[in-house]
Design a protein around this motif. Structure first.
Motif, mmCIF file in Angstrom:
data_model
loop_
_atom_site.group_PDB
_atom_site.id
_atom_site.type_symbol
_atom_site.label_atom_id
_atom_site.label_comp_id
_atom_site.label_asym_id
_atom_site.label_seq_id
_atom_site.Cartn_x
_atom_site.Cartn_y
_atom_site.Cartn_z
ATOM 1 N N PRO A 203 0.842 -1.200 0.000
ATOM 2 C CA PRO A 203 0.000 0.000 0.000
ATOM 3 C C PRO A 203 0.881 1.255 0.000
ATOM 4 O O PRO A 203 1.953 1.254 0.603
ATOM 5 C CB PRO A 203 -0.761 -0.097 1.316
ATOM 6 N N LYS A 238 -7.286 4.913 0.119
ATOM 7 C CA LYS A 238 -8.057 3.671 -0.007
ATOM 8 C C LYS A 238 -8.808 3.596 -1.323
ATOM 9 O O LYS A 238 -9.174 4.606 -1.911
ATOM 10 C CB LYS A 238 -9.052 3.557 1.151
ATOM 11 N N ASN A 241 -12.507 -0.910 0.193
ATOM 12 C CA ASN A 241 -12.047 -1.250 1.537
ATOM 13 C C ASN A 241 -10.556 -1.535 1.595
ATOM 14 O O ASN A 241 -9.999 -1.802 2.652
ATOM 15 C CB ASN A 241 -12.800 -2.485 2.054
ATOM 16 N N ASP A 242 -9.894 -1.506 0.417
ATOM 17 C CA ASP A 242 -8.475 -1.876 0.366
ATOM 18 C C ASP A 242 -7.589 -0.640 0.303
ATOM 19 O O ASP A 242 -7.998 0.403 -0.182
ATOM 20 C CB ASP A 242 -8.201 -2.740 -0.879
ATOM 21 N N TRP A 243 -6.362 -0.836 0.775
ATOM 22 C CA TRP A 243 -5.369 0.233 0.658
ATOM 23 C C TRP A 243 -4.857 0.254 -0.778
ATOM 24 O O TRP A 243 -4.639 -0.786 -1.393
ATOM 25 C CB TRP A 243 -4.217 -0.011 1.628
ATOM 26 N N LYS A 244 -4.638 1.458 -1.299
ATOM 27 C CA LYS A 244 -4.154 1.604 -2.680
ATOM 28 C C LYS A 244 -2.659 1.301 -2.793
ATOM 29 O O LYS A 244 -1.881 1.687 -1.922
ATOM 30 C CB LYS A 244 -4.356 3.054 -3.132
#
Ligand SMILES: [Mn+2]
Length: 473
Positions: A203, A238, A241-244
């Motif tokens: 991330p 984000k 719901n996920d980190w980029k």
């Protein structure tokens, strides 16, 4: 003669000797446990496969008398040492009297003129082996002289050099020759990018947090600082719901991020020093830890440190199922590091195992941290908040033989005028049975475990003296 011609001459001489080996015999290979050693071994294995030759491999953390004694009784005819051996030429020559010996290495050379060893080292040609060529580079040159098809392994020698930190804004001549082959063979693509580790796999906020070179004020070393920084400059860290990941940022966002990092670094010496070369393994998947050479080198290191060097070799040779196992092993390795850091955090304020003094710290993890991990833990500690620049970190852990102790020395910050290898040598000079090694910025030793107290006493005197010199100037 030109140094480079002289080096190629040495390579050719050894390669000619190699060509005369009887193909029915089994060649004994001994290589180093780190990324470069694994790469060197893989290139050699590929060569022996191409030549239809048989081999037996050992990967060792260091060469010492007991390792050599074990090898000596095995009774092979030909022994090839790669990415190690330069410091043991006289011992090797004495112990392996009527053997066919090759040492293909780039480490500092013991002051000894060997008569019988087929020895290839850049140092013999006046070339700096710490910077200009790695162990895998030496083996690659050697293998190329025997069989041109080894060009397909050029990228592995590039990864080895990166693992040994020989890349800095590019490579010097010998490594560059190898890189050019890897590019021509469509194995590696070089591109400019943000010089942060893990662009494809981590991330964004994590890679900013872990970025110590380039150092980003208020962000490096702080997860919340990194998230805040992204939010302040209008980049949502984000996606759902996920980190980029870095590769998921738009071109626009990547440019903005780079510009804002430069702004943050306005008071640093070279604020623009955030771009560098990225070496992409073009045949690996985009989101794989094998896609970028620096991450590939970390994965190989993790194989060695978890005693799974064979997974690293299989990965370098391109076996798909082994690659997957090596990637799983990387996760185990990360867990082991987290475990080590947890141990450190739980014990750092107790005085019995972690001694904190002005300018230095001595950690004796005993069997609580894996001997292959302790050096990495020490490096992480030198980069963490709360450890002042120029603090020495001496760490120790029990080796699995239960008789010896692994010792590592690191220093916080990038002080370049101090030779850690020399400091460790001095600490060990009174200790019988101690073996030390390493380089300026990272050094270590193996000592008999019953000498731990003596080492700590020596270390206190030496580190205190060097820490004091530091505070005077
Ligand atoms: Mn090396």
């Amino acid at each position: 003669m030109d140094n480079y011609l002289k080096f190629k001459e040495l390579v050719k001489e050894a390669a000619d000797k190699f060509k005369s080996i009887d193909k029915s015999e089994t060649v004994r290979i001994i290589s180093h446990l780190d990324c470069d050693g694994i790469c060197a071994c893989s290139i050699l294995v590929k060569l022996l496969n191409l030549e239809n030759m048989k081999y037996s491999i050992s990967i060792v953390q260091q060469l010492n008398d007991s390792v050599l004694r074990e090898l000596q009784v095995e009774g092979y005819k030909t022994y090839i040492f790669c990415d190690l051996g330069s410091g043991h030429l006289s011992t090797i020559e004495n112990m392996f009297k009527d053997k066919n010996i090759f040492v293909l290495d780039h480490h500092e050379v013991e002051n000894y003129k060997s008569e019988r060893i087929n020895f290839v080292s850049p140092h013999l040609a006046g070339i700096d082996g710490s910077r200009e060529i790695s162990g895998s580079g030496v083996v690659f040159n050697f293998a190329l002289e025997v069989n041109k098809e080894i060009e397909d392994m050029a990228h592995v020698a590039v990864i080895g050099a990166i693992g040994d930190i020989q890349e800095s804004g590019g490579f010097s001549k010998l490594n560059n020759e190898i890189l050019e082959i890897a590019v021509r063979k469509n194995k590696i693509n070089v591109k400019k990018g943000l010089r942060v580790f893990g662009g494809n796999t981590r991330p964004v906020h994590k890679l900013l947090e872990y970025s110590t070179d380039p150092y980003i004020p208020d962000v490096s070393g702080s997860e919340s600082g990194a998230i805040q920084f992204l939010q302040q400059i209008g980049i949502n860290p984000k996606i759902g719901n996920d980190w980029k990941k870095l590769s998921q940022l738009t071109q626009e966002e990547q440019k903005k991020l780079a510009a804002e990092i430069i702004m943050k670094r306005a008071n640093e010496e070279n604020p623009e020093d955030i771009f560098g070369n990225l070496y992409e393994l073009v045949n690996e998947k985009e989101d794989s830890p094998l896609r970028e050479a620096k991450e590939f080198s970390t994965l190989l290191n993790s194989c060695g440190r978890m005693s799974k060097a064979s997974l690293g070799i299989g990965t370098c040779l391109g076996h798909d199922t082994i690659k997957l196992r090596a990637i799983r092993n990387l996760a185990d390795y990360k867990r082991e590091i987290v475990r080590g850091m947890n141990w450190y955090n739980e014990n750092k304020d107790k005085n019995d195992r972690i001694m904190k003094k002005d300018g230095y710290m001595i950690i004796n993890a005993k069997e609580d941290v894996l001997h292959t991990i302790i050096g990495t833990i020490a490096s992480i500690i030198t980069k963490s908040n709360g450890v002042r620049p120029n603090t020495f970190v001496l760490s120790m852990a029990q080796n699995p033989d239960n008789d010896t102790t692994k010792v590592s020395l690191r220093i916080a910050g990038d002080r370049k005028d101090i030779n850690l290898k020399q400091l460790v040598e001095t600490m060990c000079s009174s200790i019988e049975g101690a073996e030390s090694g390493g380089h300026m910025q990272a050094a270590g030793a193996v000592i008999p475990s019953n000498k731990e107290e003596e080492l700590i006493e020596n270390a206190k005197i030496i580190l205190e003296r060097n820490a004091m010199e530091e505070s005077i100037d």
